[in-house]
Write an enzyme that holds these catalytic residues in place. Structure first.
Site, PDB file in Angstrom:
ATOM      1  N   SER A  79       4.933  -7.058  -1.316  1.00  0.00           N
ATOM      2  CA  SER A  79       4.486  -7.163   0.066  1.00  0.00           C
ATOM      3  C   SER A  79       4.921  -8.522   0.613  1.00  0.00           C
ATOM      4  O   SER A  79       4.701  -9.546  -0.038  1.00  0.00           O
ATOM      5  CB  SER A  79       2.968  -7.044   0.095  1.00  0.00           C
ATOM      6  OG  SER A  79       2.496  -7.244   1.395  1.00  0.00           O
ATOM      7  N   ALA A  80       5.489  -8.535   1.825  1.00  0.00           N
ATOM      8  CA  ALA A  80       6.033  -9.794   2.357  1.00  0.00           C
ATOM      9  C   ALA A  80       4.965 -10.763   2.830  1.00  0.00           C
ATOM     10  O   ALA A  80       5.136 -11.978   2.741  1.00  0.00           O
ATOM     11  CB  ALA A  80       6.990  -9.483   3.508  1.00  0.00           C
ATOM     12  N   HIS A  81       3.831 -10.219   3.338  1.00  0.00           N
ATOM     13  CA  HIS A  81       2.893 -11.132   3.997  1.00  0.00           C
ATOM     14  C   HIS A  81       2.088 -12.006   3.037  1.00  0.00           C
ATOM     15  O   HIS A  81       1.358 -12.887   3.455  1.00  0.00           O
ATOM     16  CB  HIS A  81       1.967 -10.379   4.974  1.00  0.00           C
ATOM     17  CG  HIS A  81       0.926  -9.508   4.347  1.00  0.00           C
ATOM     18  ND1 HIS A  81      -0.363  -9.915   4.175  1.00  0.00           N
ATOM     19  CD2 HIS A  81       0.985  -8.239   3.869  1.00  0.00           C
ATOM     20  CE1 HIS A  81      -1.075  -8.927   3.634  1.00  0.00           C
ATOM     21  NE2 HIS A  81      -0.273  -7.907   3.431  1.00  0.00           N
ATOM     22  N   THR A 112      13.311   5.140  11.188  1.00  0.00           N
ATOM     23  CA  THR A 112      14.154   3.994  11.544  1.00  0.00           C
ATOM     24  C   THR A 112      13.601   2.729  10.895  1.00  0.00           C
ATOM     25  O   THR A 112      12.388   2.501  10.896  1.00  0.00           O
ATOM     26  CB  THR A 112      14.200   3.843  13.087  1.00  0.00           C
ATOM     27  OG1 THR A 112      14.660   5.077  13.621  1.00  0.00           O
ATOM     28  CG2 THR A 112      15.118   2.719  13.522  1.00  0.00           C
ATOM     29  N   GLN A 154       0.805 -10.116  -6.102  1.00  0.00           N
ATOM     30  CA  GLN A 154       0.185 -11.444  -6.182  1.00  0.00           C
ATOM     31  C   GLN A 154       0.975 -12.441  -7.017  1.00  0.00           C
ATOM     32  O   GLN A 154       0.669 -13.641  -6.977  1.00  0.00           O
ATOM     33  CB  GLN A 154      -1.259 -11.330  -6.695  1.00  0.00           C
ATOM     34  CG  GLN A 154      -2.200 -10.620  -5.731  1.00  0.00           C
ATOM     35  CD  GLN A 154      -2.468 -11.409  -4.445  1.00  0.00           C
ATOM     36  OE1 GLN A 154      -2.181 -12.602  -4.352  1.00  0.00           O
ATOM     37  NE2 GLN A 154      -3.004 -10.742  -3.437  1.00  0.00           N
ATOM     38  N   THR A 164       0.848  -1.198   0.000  1.00  0.00           N
ATOM     39  CA  THR A 164       0.000   0.000   0.000  1.00  0.00           C
ATOM     40  C   THR A 164       0.880   1.243   0.000  1.00  0.00           C
ATOM     41  O   THR A 164       0.671   2.173  -0.792  1.00  0.00           O
ATOM     42  CB  THR A 164      -0.928  -0.002   1.241  1.00  0.00           C
ATOM     43  OG1 THR A 164      -1.758  -1.166   1.168  1.00  0.00           O
ATOM     44  CG2 THR A 164      -1.790   1.238   1.309  1.00  0.00           C
ATOM     45  N   CYS A 176     -12.643  -5.148   2.746  1.00  0.00           N
ATOM     46  CA  CYS A 176     -11.754  -4.019   2.977  1.00  0.00           C
ATOM     47  C   CYS A 176     -11.400  -3.966   4.456  1.00  0.00           C
ATOM     48  O   CYS A 176     -11.832  -4.790   5.245  1.00  0.00           O
ATOM     49  CB  CYS A 176     -12.366  -2.720   2.491  1.00  0.00           C
ATOM     50  SG  CYS A 176     -13.620  -2.094   3.599  1.00  0.00           S
TER      51      CYS A 176
HETATM   52  N1  PLP Z   1      -1.754  -4.841  -3.965  1.00  0.00           N
HETATM   53  C1  PLP Z   1      -2.357  -6.032  -4.063  1.00  0.00           C
HETATM   54  C2  PLP Z   1      -2.575  -6.624  -5.403  1.00  0.00           C
HETATM   55  C3  PLP Z   1      -2.774  -6.705  -2.909  1.00  0.00           C
HETATM   56  O1  PLP Z   1      -3.385  -7.893  -3.036  1.00  0.00           O
HETATM   57  C4  PLP Z   1      -2.551  -6.109  -1.657  1.00  0.00           C
HETATM   58  C5  PLP Z   1      -3.014  -6.765  -0.424  1.00  0.00           C
HETATM   59  O2  PLP Z   1      -4.163  -7.097  -0.258  1.00  0.00           O
HETATM   60  C6  PLP Z   1      -1.910  -4.860  -1.597  1.00  0.00           C
HETATM   61  C7  PLP Z   1      -1.524  -4.271  -2.780  1.00  0.00           C
HETATM   62  C8  PLP Z   1      -1.625  -4.175  -0.293  1.00  0.00           C
HETATM   63  O3  PLP Z   1      -0.525  -4.798   0.330  1.00  0.00           O
HETATM   64  P1  PLP Z   1      -0.154  -4.483   1.846  1.00  0.00           P
HETATM   65  O4  PLP Z   1      -1.068  -5.281   2.686  1.00  0.00           O
HETATM   66  O5  PLP Z   1       1.278  -4.926   1.974  1.00  0.00           O
HETATM   67  O6  PLP Z   1      -0.268  -3.020   2.052  1.00  0.00           O
END
Ligand code: PLP
Length: 383
Positions: free
Chosen positions: A191-193, A230, A168, A73, A315
């Protein structure tokens, strides 16, 4: 007896990989500010830079092109807000792209979910200033993969910059990932998660050339002045560990289970799986439409059965909105409101698929018989 549960919401987030857990536990003992000159600070700096080098090599960029952020994000916001020229955004983008610039030109999708390249070219032709085009690699809701080479060619032809949200596909779709590395978008967000790392960490990669964006924040020189503050040491080390533990083959093989599930469900309701099997999409993702049953009801039904799925459009408030992606593909709101996303992962088993199918069909039959009864009663009343 405790009931086993089934997690089928991997596109929302993936469970922390055991190696990542181990790394995080070890990293908890680390202290020292990476900007400090003393030994403790230098030790933390060395760990961060090793992680940066590893992540950069994975993407095919040099380490100084990796800007760590709090997630995709922020990475998307950084590129879109930091870029001062016009932006063109595909209608299927994640909200962290779609909702950032109110002045964005929206590029439509085909009914297949693939971006309309003719429309993109028309917008590019009519945009005299150098624009930033934001088109993701694969859609989180539908799994539809975009034609990266064609997008790259168009952007190059019209001297547009390109932000590719690659969240993705990272670690999940090896062929598309290889293409991404070859076409080298100007900005890549990660994104790592989504791949077994911790949440709250991601990166904006700027593979070539100096960043052409203004920092979102001021007040520190970290991340080469691109992202002051930091560093999130635990997050960065967890991200690195997730990349090292990636098992792309396992993600690819989720396709077998996804196809099994779609086949079983389509045998029951021919129109349920709404993205055609012929469309290029993520191996693990399916969108299922149950006519007449709101997606919230479906999600709660699955939840009671210990199966965790989502509407593609959940959301942060926890509410389910009508999917802007399905709308952009031309589906009526009724379909969007009655569709759920099932996204499988490396841990999904054949037995899980059986249980997901059984649960889906139970709700399907229950609502069908209720609808038939209601219909008959209504017919009697109006007769
Ligand atoms: N972009 C896509 C395609 C996503 O699926 C997501 C997460 O749902 C994001 C961006 C946002 O990632 P983050 O949770 O790391 O902010």
């Amino acid at each position: 007896m405790t009931r086993s549960t089934i997690y089928a919401d991997y596109n929302a987030t993936a469970p922390l990989h055991p190696t990542v857990q181990h790394t995080l536990q070890e990293a908890l003992t680390l202290y020292g500010n990476a900007s400090s000159i003393h030994e403790k600070g230098r030790a933390v700096r060395a760990r961060i830079e090793a992680a940066r080098a590893q992540i950069a090599a994975w993407v095919g960029a040099s380490p100084e092109r990796v800007v760590f952020t709090s997630g995709a994000t922020e990475a998307n916001n950084m590129a879109l807000q930091g870029f001062k020229g016009p932006v063109i955004v595909s209608a299927g983008e994640h909200v962290s792209v779609r909702d950032v610039r109110t002045d964005a030109h929206i590029c439509p999708l085909h009914p297949s979910g693939v971006v309309d390249l003719d429309a993109l070219e028309a917008i590019l032709k009519n945009t005299p200033e150098q624009p930033l085009v934001a088109i993701m690699a694969a859609n989180s809701e539908t799994g539809v993969i975009q034609p990266l080479q064609d997008i790259a060619q168009l952007c190059r032809r019209y001297r547009a910059l390109w932000l590719c949200d690659a969240v993705q596909i990272a670690g999940k779709a090896p062929e598309t990932w290889a293409q991404l590395k070859q076409v080298r978008p100007d900005f890549i967000s990660l994104s790592a998660h989504k791949v077994g790392g911790p949440s709250g960490i991601g990166a904006l990669i700027i593979p070539d050339g100096p960043p052409k964006i203004a920092s979102l924040m001021k007040g520190g020189g970290q991340e080469r002045y691109n992202r002051p503050g930091t560093e999130n040491v635990l997050g960065i080390l967890g991200f690195d560990a997730a990349i090292k533990s990636l098992s792309t083959k396992e993600w690819v093989s989720t396709q077998v289970h996804r196809n099994q599930l779609e086949k079983k469900i389509q045998d029951l309701c021919a129109t349920a799986a709404i993205i055609p099997a012929t469309t290029m999409r993520l191996h693990n993702t399916t969108i299922l439409h149950m006519p007449g049953v709101p997606n919230m009801t479906q999600i709660m039904h699955f939840d009671l059965d210990g199966i965790y799925v989502s509407a593609g459009s959940a959301c942060s408030s926890g509410k389910v909105h009508t999917s802007h992606v399905l709308r952009a593909m031309g589906y009526p709101d009724t379909v969007a409101k009655e569709s759920i996303r099932i996204s499988l992962g490396p841990q999904t088993t054949e037995h899980d698929i059986e249980r997901i199918f059984t649960s889906w069909s139970r709700l399907f039959h229950k609502t069908r018989s209720k609808m038939t009864t209601e219909h008959t009663t209504l017919e009697r009343q109006t007769a």
